[in-house]
Write a protein that holds these residues in place. Structure first.
Motif, PDB file in Angstrom:
ATOM      1  N   ARG A 275       0.807  -1.220   0.000  1.00  0.00           N
ATOM      2  CA  ARG A 275       0.000   0.000   0.000  1.00  0.00           C
ATOM      3  C   ARG A 275       0.840   1.271   0.000  1.00  0.00           C
ATOM      4  N   ASP A 276       2.037   1.186   0.534  1.00  0.00           N
ATOM      5  CA  ASP A 276       2.825   2.390   0.794  1.00  0.00           C
ATOM      6  C   ASP A 276       4.083   2.442  -0.067  1.00  0.00           C
ATOM      7  N   TYR A 277       4.855   3.540   0.075  1.00  0.00           N
ATOM      8  CA  TYR A 277       5.982   3.821  -0.808  1.00  0.00           C
ATOM      9  C   TYR A 277       7.288   3.948  -0.033  1.00  0.00           C
ATOM     10  N   ILE A 278       8.368   3.516  -0.651  1.00  0.00           N
ATOM     11  CA  ILE A 278       9.705   3.746  -0.117  1.00  0.00           C
ATOM     12  C   ILE A 278      10.128   5.173  -0.467  1.00  0.00           C
ATOM     13  N   ILE A 279      10.497   5.963   0.539  1.00  0.00           N
ATOM     14  CA  ILE A 279      10.864   7.354   0.266  1.00  0.00           C
ATOM     15  C   ILE A 279      12.308   7.674   0.643  1.00  0.00           C
ATOM     16  N   ASP A 280      12.963   6.786   1.380  1.00  0.00           N
ATOM     17  CA  ASP A 280      14.339   7.061   1.779  1.00  0.00           C
ATOM     18  C   ASP A 280      15.064   5.742   1.985  1.00  0.00           C
ATOM     19  N   VAL A 281      16.242   5.608   1.400  1.00  0.00           N
ATOM     20  CA  VAL A 281      17.069   4.420   1.577  1.00  0.00           C
ATOM     21  C   VAL A 281      18.468   4.885   1.951  1.00  0.00           C
ATOM     22  N   GLY A 282      19.013   4.325   3.012  1.00  0.00           N
ATOM     23  CA  GLY A 282      20.386   4.625   3.395  1.00  0.00           C
ATOM     24  C   GLY A 282      21.144   3.346   3.652  1.00  0.00           C
ATOM     25  N   PHE A 283      22.354   3.268   3.148  1.00  0.00           N
ATOM     26  CA  PHE A 283      23.153   2.072   3.420  1.00  0.00           C
ATOM     27  C   PHE A 283      24.632   2.448   3.470  1.00  0.00           C
ATOM     28  N   GLU A 284      25.382   1.623   4.158  1.00  0.00           N
ATOM     29  CA  GLU A 284      26.829   1.768   4.222  1.00  0.00           C
ATOM     30  C   GLU A 284      27.437   0.405   4.532  1.00  0.00           C
ATOM     31  N   PHE A 285      28.751   0.328   4.403  1.00  0.00           N
ATOM     32  CA  PHE A 285      29.465  -0.926   4.590  1.00  0.00           C
ATOM     33  C   PHE A 285      30.364  -0.835   5.820  1.00  0.00           C
ATOM     34  N   MET A 286      30.590  -1.974   6.429  1.00  0.00           N
ATOM     35  CA  MET A 286      31.499  -2.024   7.568  1.00  0.00           C
ATOM     36  C   MET A 286      32.023  -3.448   7.702  1.00  0.00           C
ATOM     37  N   ASN A 287      33.284  -3.583   8.066  1.00  0.00           N
ATOM     38  CA  ASN A 287      33.874  -4.893   8.313  1.00  0.00           C
ATOM     39  C   ASN A 287      33.846  -5.170   9.810  1.00  0.00           C
ATOM     40  N   MET A 288      33.312  -6.310  10.166  1.00  0.00           N
ATOM     41  CA  MET A 288      33.190  -6.657  11.572  1.00  0.00           C
ATOM     42  C   MET A 288      34.493  -7.202  12.153  1.00  0.00           C
ATOM     43  N   ALA A 289      35.391  -7.724  11.312  1.00  0.00           N
ATOM     44  CA  ALA A 289      36.626  -8.347  11.809  1.00  0.00           C
ATOM     45  C   ALA A 289      37.880  -7.795  11.149  1.00  0.00           C
ATOM     46  N   SER A 290      37.881  -7.669   9.835  1.00  0.00           N
ATOM     47  CA  SER A 290      39.083  -7.226   9.123  1.00  0.00           C
ATOM     48  C   SER A 290      39.184  -5.711   9.105  1.00  0.00           C
ATOM     49  N   PRO A 291      40.365  -5.177   8.774  1.00  0.00           N
ATOM     50  CA  PRO A 291      40.546  -3.720   8.750  1.00  0.00           C
ATOM     51  C   PRO A 291      39.667  -3.068   7.687  1.00  0.00           C
ATOM     52  N   ARG A 292      39.396  -1.816   7.901  1.00  0.00           N
ATOM     53  CA  ARG A 292      38.668  -1.001   6.927  1.00  0.00           C
ATOM     54  C   ARG A 292      39.480  -0.947   5.643  1.00  0.00           C
ATOM     55  N   PRO A 293      38.839  -1.113   4.468  1.00  0.00           N
ATOM     56  CA  PRO A 293      39.593  -1.112   3.214  1.00  0.00           C
ATOM     57  C   PRO A 293      40.394   0.172   3.019  1.00  0.00           C
ATOM     58  N   ALA A 294      41.599   0.012   2.532  1.00  0.00           N
ATOM     59  CA  ALA A 294      42.448   1.178   2.263  1.00  0.00           C
ATOM     60  C   ALA A 294      41.899   1.929   1.057  1.00  0.00           C
ATOM     61  N   GLY A 295      42.111   3.227   1.056  1.00  0.00           N
ATOM     62  CA  GLY A 295      41.694   4.031  -0.084  1.00  0.00           C
ATOM     63  C   GLY A 295      40.293   4.597   0.019  1.00  0.00           C
ATOM     64  N   GLU A 296      39.496   4.146   0.977  1.00  0.00           N
ATOM     65  CA  GLU A 296      38.157   4.710   1.154  1.00  0.00           C
ATOM     66  C   GLU A 296      38.277   6.068   1.844  1.00  0.00           C
ATOM     67  N   PRO A 297      37.368   7.005   1.519  1.00  0.00           N
ATOM     68  CA  PRO A 297      37.406   8.314   2.186  1.00  0.00           C
ATOM     69  C   PRO A 297      37.368   8.158   3.701  1.00  0.00           C
ATOM     70  N   GLU A 298      38.116   8.990   4.381  1.00  0.00           N
ATOM     71  CA  GLU A 298      38.263   8.847   5.833  1.00  0.00           C
ATOM     72  C   GLU A 298      37.076   9.411   6.605  1.00  0.00           C
ATOM     73  N   THR A 299      36.367  10.358   6.029  1.00  0.00           N
ATOM     74  CA  THR A 299      35.271  10.991   6.755  1.00  0.00           C
ATOM     75  C   THR A 299      34.013  11.006   5.904  1.00  0.00           C
ATOM     76  N   TYR A 300      32.901  11.084   6.585  1.00  0.00           N
ATOM     77  CA  TYR A 300      31.622  11.247   5.902  1.00  0.00           C
ATOM     78  C   TYR A 300      30.738  12.121   6.777  1.00  0.00           C
ATOM     79  N   ALA A 301      30.024  13.055   6.171  1.00  0.00           N
ATOM     80  CA  ALA A 301      29.191  13.996   6.926  1.00  0.00           C
ATOM     81  C   ALA A 301      27.771  13.452   7.046  1.00  0.00           C
ATOM     82  N   TYR A 302      27.463  12.925   8.205  1.00  0.00           N
ATOM     83  CA  TYR A 302      26.095  12.500   8.481  1.00  0.00           C
ATOM     84  C   TYR A 302      25.266  13.711   8.874  1.00  0.00           C
TER      85      TYR A 302
END
Length: 493
Positions: A275-302
């Protein structure tokens, strides 16, 4: 230009569905010829004249159509997932029916609003059983009404076209003297309650059959007294304290080898994906055990300035619109909860609708299949993806999608989720879970925006898993699972 040809093409799947699903969720034989006759692309709602009786009749017809459509849609998931011989190759038809049903629901809400404007009735939103429905009551303004019969007496006389007069007052049409209300009440709650009672009876019958077989001891492998009955004390575990008994949600718990995941959260105009509509989708990635991938931006403005990206990467925020009819009515509840005012999200204002944007659906599906995705109360997101994302149902059934849920993590593994009268299983909202796991400051609350909620969920999950590993509990306990865990189909974990 929006391509809606897929809606008519979906009718080509009717023979597959008809062969596997003869009855709907209410046990009624489906008239597939009626389904084939529907104009899914251009609307299945009734557009009336502006007379009271026409509005009444249109609302009655739309309610009847919605009930038939939704009873079919409600059965499709079960039929598709239990189609082990794969007679049904695609979930395109249920998506098409849901597409048409959303517009039909907008039409119903427009008619309800039009009836209020013409003083045909007053509408109140009331919780009844398993649903919140629109309840029509006689108009109690200056016009005469008959409260006992649920009828509104209308004068056939016309009024002056002065400011504030309704269309009914200004019309030259002679209106009928009464408009019945009892035959245009929303029956959703009664329908859902009846379905739940049937399911309850079926479960009881199955348990009784299982118990009878256990008592019969047909295998001869147990003592003459018979095996312990299914669902008994030995099987259910300790349901008190911080050890709730296992249930179906536990299938969504992560395993001890979980690492790269995608957290996702959606905001919608309501709770019903048909009946209803999707109006907002947010997603991001995170590693639970291994290091954060190199080369990804260091900051993000939430949006929340006090959020720090930390180990998160690949953040994305997507905004979608609603049809003009939906935008015109507004949605005060969603505006208050999320800050999103759908009156400014009309497709006429340039916003694309998610269920009309195949490229957005394909992009999201590609991400959902790359690694496990995580959501809090993940069955909510799953149900929306089934009826909105082309190819999702097929990928899920084929085992290409793995779903992890932080709700059962909170319920099963978080000793802070103390049972209370208000929360018998503990407070397992995302807000409470994130605060207990140090992902959200106690002075702030869950934002109810997709990306921000995805972020605090993943941070809480990572903190929680680290603590559980150190304690040898959760996935590392005696009942934990190897591998990434989560819920997936078509293969053993």
């Amino acid at each position: 230009m929006i391509d809606r040809t897929w809606l008519d093409a979906a009718k080509g799947d009717i023979p597959q569905w008809a062969a596997s699903m003869p009855k709907d969720a209410d046990g009624t034989t489906i008239d597939w010829d009626w389904v084939r006759s529907l104009d899914l692309a251009h609307g299945v709602g009734t557009i009336p004249e502006s007379t009271p009786q026409s509005i009444h009749d249109a609302l009655k017809a739309d309610y009847a159509t919605r009930e038939r459509l939704e009873s079919i849609i409600a059965q499709c998931n079960s039929a598709f997932m239990t189609d082990f011989d794969r007679f049904i190759g695609s979930y395109r038809l249920p998506r098409a029916l849901a597409y048409a049903n959303r517009r039909l629901n907008d039409n119903i809400n427009t008619l309800l609003h039009l009836g209020e404007q013409q003083h045909l009735w007053a509408v109140s939103s009331e919780r009844r059983g398993r649903a919140t429905i629109a309840v029509l009551k006689p108009y109690s303004g200056s016009g005469p009404s008959n409260d006992d019969q649920g009828m509104l007496n209308l004068s056939g006389e016309t009024g002056d076209a002065s400011a504030g007069n309704t269309a009914a007052e200004n019309s030259d049409v002679k209106f009928p003297t009464t408009v019945a209300l009892d035959d245009i009440q929303d029956r959703t709650a009664a329908i859902l309650d009846a379905r739940a009672e049937r399911r309850k009876a079926q479960r009881f019958q199955k348990r009784a059959g299982d118990a009878a077989m256990a008592r019969a001891n047909l295998s001869g492998a147990t003592s003459p007294g018979g095996a312990a009955l299914p669902g008994g004390a030995a099987a259910s575990g300790n349901a008190t304290g911080h050890h709730p008994k296992p249930d179906w949600r536990d299938a969504y718990l992560p395993g001890r080898d979980v690492d790269a995941v995608m957290g996702i959260d959606i905001e919608t105009t309501g709770i019903d994906p048909a009946r209803d509509y999707i109006i907002d989708v947010g997603f991001e990635f995170m590693n639970m055990a291994s290091p954060r991938p190199a080369g990804e931006p260091e900051t993000y403005a939430y949006e929340q300035g006090y959020y720090a990206a930390g180990d998160a990467y690949g953040q994305s925020r997507l905004a979608f619109g609603v049809p003009p009819e939906n935008a015109a009515l507004g949605n005060a509840l969603i505006a208050k909860l999320t800050g999103i005012d759908v009156r400014g999200r009309s497709s006429e204002a340039g916003y694309r609708l998610f269920d009309e944007w195949p490229q957005a659906q394909a992009g999201l599906l590609a991400r959902l299949t790359q690694q496990p995705y995580v959501a809090h109360n993940a069955t909510f997101e799953h149900s929306w993806f089934m009826l909105n994302v082309a190819g999702y149902a097929e990928s899920y059934r084929a085992g290409r999608i793995t779903i992890i849920d932080t709700l059962p993590m909170s319920r099963q593994w978080d000793p802070g989720a103390v049972p209370t009268n208000e929360h018998p299983y503990g407070d397992n909202t995302l807000d409470a879970y994130a605060k207990r796991q140090g992902a959200l400051d106690s002075a702030h609350n869950e934002r109810h925006l997709g990306l921000e909620d995805s972020h605090i969920m993943l941070v809480a999950m990572k903190h929680h898993l680290a603590a559980l590993k150190a304690q040898g509990k959760g996935p590392w306990g005696s009942t934990g699972r190897a591998g990434v865990g989560g819920k997936s189909c078509g293969r053993k974990r």
